[in-house]
Design a protein around this motif. Structure first.
Motif, PDB file in Angstrom:
ATOM      1  N   ASN A  85       0.845  -1.169  -0.012  1.00  0.00           N
ATOM      2  CA  ASN A  85      -0.118   0.076   0.048  1.00  0.00           C
ATOM      3  C   ASN A  85       0.866   1.222   0.124  1.00  0.00           C
ATOM      4  OD1 ASN A  85      -2.511  -1.289   0.170  1.00  0.00           O
ATOM      5  ND2 ASN A  85      -2.021  -1.810   2.330  1.00  0.00           N
ATOM      6  N   LEU A  86       2.293   1.042   0.099  1.00  0.00           N
ATOM      7  CA  LEU A  86       3.121   2.320   0.166  1.00  0.00           C
ATOM      8  C   LEU A  86       4.097   2.175  -0.760  1.00  0.00           C
ATOM      9  CD1 LEU A  86       4.144   4.842   1.700  1.00  0.00           C
ATOM     10  CD2 LEU A  86       5.290   3.232   3.377  1.00  0.00           C
ATOM     11  N   VAL A  87       4.143   3.031  -1.670  1.00  0.00           N
ATOM     12  CA  VAL A  87       5.249   3.244  -2.587  1.00  0.00           C
ATOM     13  C   VAL A  87       5.992   4.699  -2.472  1.00  0.00           C
ATOM     14  CG1 VAL A  87       6.533   3.102  -4.830  1.00  0.00           C
ATOM     15  CG2 VAL A  87       4.221   1.898  -4.208  1.00  0.00           C
ATOM     16  N   ILE A  88       7.505   4.433  -2.228  1.00  0.00           N
ATOM     17  CA  ILE A  88       8.344   5.568  -1.585  1.00  0.00           C
ATOM     18  C   ILE A  88       9.454   5.802  -2.963  1.00  0.00           C
ATOM     19  CG2 ILE A  88      10.286   6.773  -0.160  1.00  0.00           C
ATOM     20  CD1 ILE A  88       8.920   4.583   1.986  1.00  0.00           C
ATOM     21  N   ALA A  89       9.581   6.947  -3.306  1.00  0.00           N
ATOM     22  CA  ALA A  89      10.327   7.223  -4.572  1.00  0.00           C
ATOM     23  C   ALA A  89      10.609   8.764  -4.715  1.00  0.00           C
ATOM     24  CB  ALA A  89       9.366   7.002  -6.181  1.00  0.00           C
ATOM     25  N   GLU A  90      11.615   9.105  -5.657  1.00  0.00           N
ATOM     26  CA  GLU A  90      12.173  10.495  -5.727  1.00  0.00           C
ATOM     27  C   GLU A  90      10.906  11.222  -6.366  1.00  0.00           C
ATOM     28  OE1 GLU A  90      15.787  11.410  -7.794  1.00  0.00           O
ATOM     29  OE2 GLU A  90      16.691   9.701  -6.836  1.00  0.00           O
ATOM     30  N   ASN A  91      10.105  10.728  -7.136  1.00  0.00           N
ATOM     31  CA  ASN A  91       8.814  11.423  -7.635  1.00  0.00           C
ATOM     32  C   ASN A  91       8.495  10.464  -8.342  1.00  0.00           C
ATOM     33  OD1 ASN A  91      10.275  11.640 -10.303  1.00  0.00           O
ATOM     34  ND2 ASN A  91      11.259  13.355  -9.496  1.00  0.00           N
ATOM     35  N   PHE A  92       6.740  10.846  -8.696  1.00  0.00           N
ATOM     36  CA  PHE A  92       6.203   9.811  -9.462  1.00  0.00           C
ATOM     37  C   PHE A  92       5.433  10.516 -10.761  1.00  0.00           C
ATOM     38  CE2 PHE A  92       6.017   8.713  -5.058  1.00  0.00           C
ATOM     39  CZ  PHE A  92       6.101   7.210  -4.936  1.00  0.00           C
ATOM     40  N   ALA A  93       4.995   9.790 -11.591  1.00  0.00           N
ATOM     41  CA  ALA A  93       4.128  10.126 -12.664  1.00  0.00           C
ATOM     42  C   ALA A  93       2.676  10.635 -11.989  1.00  0.00           C
ATOM     43  CB  ALA A  93       3.944   8.991 -13.835  1.00  0.00           C
ATOM     44  N   ARG A  94       2.135  11.785 -12.626  1.00  0.00           N
ATOM     45  CA  ARG A  94       1.056  12.352 -11.822  1.00  0.00           C
ATOM     46  C   ARG A  94      -0.157  11.325 -11.698  1.00  0.00           C
ATOM     47  NH1 ARG A  94      -3.951  14.218 -12.519  1.00  0.00           N
ATOM     48  NH2 ARG A  94      -3.993  13.580 -14.601  1.00  0.00           N
ATOM     49  N   ILE A  95      -0.602  10.510 -12.914  1.00  0.00           N
ATOM     50  CA  ILE A  95      -1.775  10.057 -12.632  1.00  0.00           C
ATOM     51  C   ILE A  95      -1.600   8.662 -11.946  1.00  0.00           C
ATOM     52  CG2 ILE A  95      -3.536   8.616 -14.162  1.00  0.00           C
ATOM     53  CD1 ILE A  95      -2.616  10.067 -16.519  1.00  0.00           C
ATOM     54  N   PHE A  96      -0.271   8.159 -11.635  1.00  0.00           N
ATOM     55  CA  PHE A  96      -0.257   6.903 -10.731  1.00  0.00           C
ATOM     56  C   PHE A  96      -0.437   7.600  -9.405  1.00  0.00           C
ATOM     57  CE2 PHE A  96       2.675   4.744  -7.859  1.00  0.00           C
ATOM     58  CZ  PHE A  96       2.188   3.514  -8.058  1.00  0.00           C
ATOM     59  N   LYS A  97       0.341   8.524  -9.067  1.00  0.00           N
ATOM     60  CA  LYS A  97       0.464   9.155  -7.761  1.00  0.00           C
ATOM     61  C   LYS A  97      -0.999   9.234  -7.299  1.00  0.00           C
ATOM     62  CE  LYS A  97       2.238  12.886  -4.799  1.00  0.00           C
ATOM     63  NZ  LYS A  97       2.782  14.209  -4.802  1.00  0.00           N
ATOM     64  N   GLN A  98      -1.714  10.186  -8.101  1.00  0.00           N
ATOM     65  CA  GLN A  98      -3.229  10.465  -7.673  1.00  0.00           C
ATOM     66  C   GLN A  98      -4.052   9.025  -7.667  1.00  0.00           C
ATOM     67  OE1 GLN A  98      -3.738  13.604  -6.603  1.00  0.00           O
ATOM     68  NE2 GLN A  98      -5.415  12.499  -5.574  1.00  0.00           N
ATOM     69  N   ASN A  99      -3.855   8.108  -8.566  1.00  0.00           N
ATOM     70  CA  ASN A  99      -4.577   6.603  -8.251  1.00  0.00           C
ATOM     71  C   ASN A  99      -4.139   6.069  -7.058  1.00  0.00           C
ATOM     72  OD1 ASN A  99      -5.677   6.863 -10.916  1.00  0.00           O
ATOM     73  ND2 ASN A  99      -4.148   5.663 -11.866  1.00  0.00           N
ATOM     74  N   MET A 100      -2.949   6.278  -6.577  1.00  0.00           N
ATOM     75  CA  MET A 100      -2.716   5.641  -5.394  1.00  0.00           C
ATOM     76  C   MET A 100      -3.494   6.153  -4.119  1.00  0.00           C
ATOM     77  SD  MET A 100      -0.211   3.261  -5.466  1.00  0.00           S
ATOM     78  CE  MET A 100       0.860   3.202  -4.104  1.00  0.00           C
ATOM     79  N   PHE A 101      -3.337   7.598  -4.042  1.00  0.00           N
ATOM     80  CA  PHE A 101      -4.096   8.389  -2.960  1.00  0.00           C
ATOM     81  C   PHE A 101      -5.865   8.033  -3.309  1.00  0.00           C
ATOM     82  CE2 PHE A 101      -0.096  10.211  -2.323  1.00  0.00           C
ATOM     83  CZ  PHE A 101       0.269  10.235  -0.995  1.00  0.00           C
ATOM     84  N   ASN A 102      -5.998   7.909  -4.318  1.00  0.00           N
ATOM     85  CA  ASN A 102      -7.732   7.738  -4.614  1.00  0.00           C
ATOM     86  C   ASN A 102      -8.115   6.580  -4.045  1.00  0.00           C
ATOM     87  OD1 ASN A 102      -8.074  10.404  -5.796  1.00  0.00           O
ATOM     88  ND2 ASN A 102      -7.955   9.572  -7.965  1.00  0.00           N
ATOM     89  N   CYS A 103      -6.942   5.604  -3.953  1.00  0.00           N
ATOM     90  CA  CYS A 103      -7.246   4.072  -3.411  1.00  0.00           C
ATOM     91  C   CYS A 103      -6.994   4.111  -1.998  1.00  0.00           C
ATOM     92  CB  CYS A 103      -6.381   3.208  -4.274  1.00  0.00           C
ATOM     93  SG  CYS A 103      -7.094   3.033  -6.079  1.00  0.00           S
ATOM     94  N   GLY A 104      -6.673   5.378  -1.396  1.00  0.00           N
ATOM     95  CA  GLY A 104      -6.595   5.399   0.196  1.00  0.00           C
ATOM     96  C   GLY A 104      -5.335   4.767   0.279  1.00  0.00           C
ATOM     97  N   MET A 105      -4.208   4.643  -0.818  1.00  0.00           N
ATOM     98  CA  MET A 105      -2.950   3.976  -0.569  1.00  0.00           C
ATOM     99  C   MET A 105      -1.922   5.510  -0.514  1.00  0.00           C
ATOM    100  SD  MET A 105      -3.508   0.994  -3.563  1.00  0.00           S
ATOM    101  CE  MET A 105      -1.917   0.408  -3.378  1.00  0.00           C
TER     102      MET A 105
END
Ligand code: SF4
Lengths: 174, 424
Positions: A85-105
């Protein structure tokens, strides 16, 4: 709220795209659970074998631009059904990042030198991450070795995590 | 202080500002296809919320795998079809009338300057060519868009991409956008909107602008926007002529969305396009781009002409002009997929389909097909494809396959030569 603690897997590459996270041929699945065996199937990375190295993993740590490419939410789902449920990175592509939070991740960005330190100190050791969501810290530990790093998520994304996702949040509010 | 196009559109659509720079905006369009929508539909059904915010604003198409190739894809189509019916979504395009989403929706006049558009598809940025804010989203954003008609975004920062000079013959919008991506990098425009501007854009058709906007996401951009001008109005005129007394009046109304002269940009780049030559990608990332003249004897097994990037009538004309009276190399398979039925029938009328067939191409129905390696031309391991699509990721068109992205003219020329070659 989802669980953000557990064993960490370090993926030492930038630009890991959503085709690598979950190939298009599995997009015909209409349940999230069906994606479970195929996570990171097409990721070519020295020393990484998706059939072995994902066992018991709860957190992924990687470099830049994780989740670029297709908008498929199948990428977070494939992680979720594998208990990640957690990915840590220097940065993310926008859609992927929002999808994660949209899923409560959570998709959390840390400065590149912090990521470097974590790779140097913990990659390949079987390190464990524990997340203090209230304080905004991750603690990496392996044996005696411990390192605590602060993180920031925006108030909005924080609310999404607490609400359990964007559908729940939006349903109450709009 | 002046505003960029995206700032103007956001300011006109703001519904909420839950915190910081996050804005919830109202949506003018929610587009749907059969790959990412069914899970949203199933989730809405399971929550007891099987309804839509506004059926007029929702447009749906079966395009990724059509006709269905197996029971699973048939089921995905059925979920979308049944949902469209029970929710009175009148603009639903099923087999016989369906085409690639980012080609058919503009063709039907569904996108207008100043609109906000989302879709569960990363290349939704294509519709920015109409001076709209159009962004790809995931299934959860799509689900909320369907149910509530809103979506949350960071207030946009804009990168101005100034395209100057005159294109030399053989250089097309695809060469321009590949060069932009090479310059910016696959991550260079993340969390920004790209605003394409300058004489090269002014001189481009809507088809060319859609090719530019389509690939903005390959540089990480949220949307790729072009300003509204007479070319935009001319394209939309059949759909808007009852709304305006004249084209000039339409232009005056649409031009309000164009950037102010004192707009503030997060970043600006300028590319002198006169120096560009035909290019192709060479690795597994869309910013790995070099001149085709620098390829040495790179053999190909397949040519693919189609997709939301380059499956429009202009693209087919450019490829056919190269292929006319010639044949594919005996070791090369050719596949052409006109992106919509209208493009297909126009190509038939113009004799383009005959040229493709005479050259040895297989002509498929409009579909995404091989672009994402789901059907209609998947590569075998070790095979190489000269493709007019937008992604060269490892495995994109089939496990172990290699994809070289290029313009339709270059793909056609490569098909004839059997090796990567630019058109003469
Ligand atoms: S043609 Fe390719 S890139 Fe375009 S929508 Fe279809 S699968 Fe996606």
């Amino acid at each position: 709220m989802k669980n953000f603690n557990g064993n960490a897997l370090f993926l030492d590459r930038s630009d890991i795209n959503t085709d690598e996270i979950i190939p298009a041929k599995y997009l015909t699945e209409i349940t999230k659970e069906a994606l479970a065996p195929f996570l990171l199937e097409d990721l070519k990375l020295k020393g990484f074998d998706p059939s072995k190295n994902l066992e018991g993993i709860s957190v992924i740590i990687t470099r830049e631009n994780f989740g670029c490419g297709s908008s498929r939410e199948h990428a977070p789902w494939a992680l979720e059904v594998n208990g990640i449920n957690l990915v840590i990175a220097e940065n993310f592509a926008r859609i992927f990042k929002q999808n994660m939070f949209n899923c409560g991740m959570m998709a959390v960005e840390l400065p590149s030198d912090t990521i470097d330190d974590l790779f140097a100190g913990f990659a390949g050791t079987g390190a464990v991450v524990s997340t203090d969501f209230e304080q905004g810290t991750f603690t990496f530990s392996h044996g005696e070795l411990k390192k605590t790093v602060p993180f920031i998520v925006s108030d909005f994304n924080r609310d999404l995590v607490l609400a359990g996702g964007w559908v729940e949040y939006a349903d109450k509010k709009y | 202080m002046g505003k960029t196009i995206a700032e103007k559109i956001f300011d006109a659509h703001r519904v909420d500002n839950p915190s910081g720079t996050i804005q919830v905006i109202s949506l003018d369009r929610v587009f749907c296809h059969e790959i990412t929508t069914p899970i949203a539909i199933n989730d809405l059904v399971s929550r007891g919320k099987d309804r839509v915010h506004n059926p007029e604003n929702i447009k749906a198409v079966i395009d990724h795998v059509t006709p269905a190739k197996d029971s699973k894809t048939a089921e995905q189509g059925k979920i979308l079809r049944d949902w469209a019916k029970r929710n009175n979504i009148r603009d639903f395009f099923d087999i016989g009338k369906n085409g690639v989403c980012h080609a058919i929706f503009p063709e039907k006049g569904f996108v207008r300057p100043g609109f906000t558009v989302i879709m569960g598809d990363s290349h939704t940025c294509t519709h920015g060519a109409f001076c709209a804010f159009a962004a790809g989203v995931g299934t959860t954003d799509l689900e909320v868009g369907i149910l509530k008609g809103v979506c949350a975004f960071e207030y946009p920062k804009t990168m101005k991409v100034n395209l100057t000079g005159d294109l030399v013959p053989g250089v097309y919008p695809k060469d321009v956008i590949l060069t932009v991506i090479k310059t910016v990098g696959v991550n260079g425009a993340t969390n920004m909107v790209m605003e394409f501007t300058g004489p090269v854009v002014d001189g481009m058709s809507m088809e060319g602008r859609m090719t530019l906007s389509n690939m903005a996401v390959e540089a990480g951009a949220t949307s790729g926007i072009c300003k509204a001008d007479m070319t935009t109005v001319d394209y939309l005129w059949p759909f808007i002529k009852s709304d305006f007394a004249s084209k000039e009046e339409a232009l005056a109304a649409y031009a309000q969305w164009n950037a102010d002269s004192d707009a503030v940009y997060e970043k600006e780049i300028t590319i002198d396009c006169a120096s560009l030559r035909p290019v192709s990608t060479f690795g597994y990332k869309p910013d790995q781009v070099k001149n085709i003249s620098d390829f040495e004897n790179t053999k190909i097994d397949q040519v693919y002409i189609g997709s939301c990037t380059n499956g429009r009538i202009e693209d087919l004309r450019q490829a056919a002009a190269v292929l006319k009276g010639k044949s594919l190399h005996p070791d090369v398979r050719g596949i052409v997929s006109p992106a919509t039925p209208e493009i297909f029938s126009q190509a038939l009328k113009e004799g383009l389909i005959e040229i493709f067939m005479d050259a040895g191409f297989c002509v498929t129905n409009p579909t995404c097909g091989a672009c994402l390696g789901m059907s209609n031309g998947v590569l075998a391991a070790g095979e190489v494809c000269a493709s007019t699509t937008n992604r060269n990721f490892n495995g994109r068109m089939g496990k172990g396959g290699m994809v070289h992205l290029m313009s339709p003219a270059s793909a056609a020329a490569s098909g004839i030569a059997g090796v990567i070659t630019a058109a003469q």
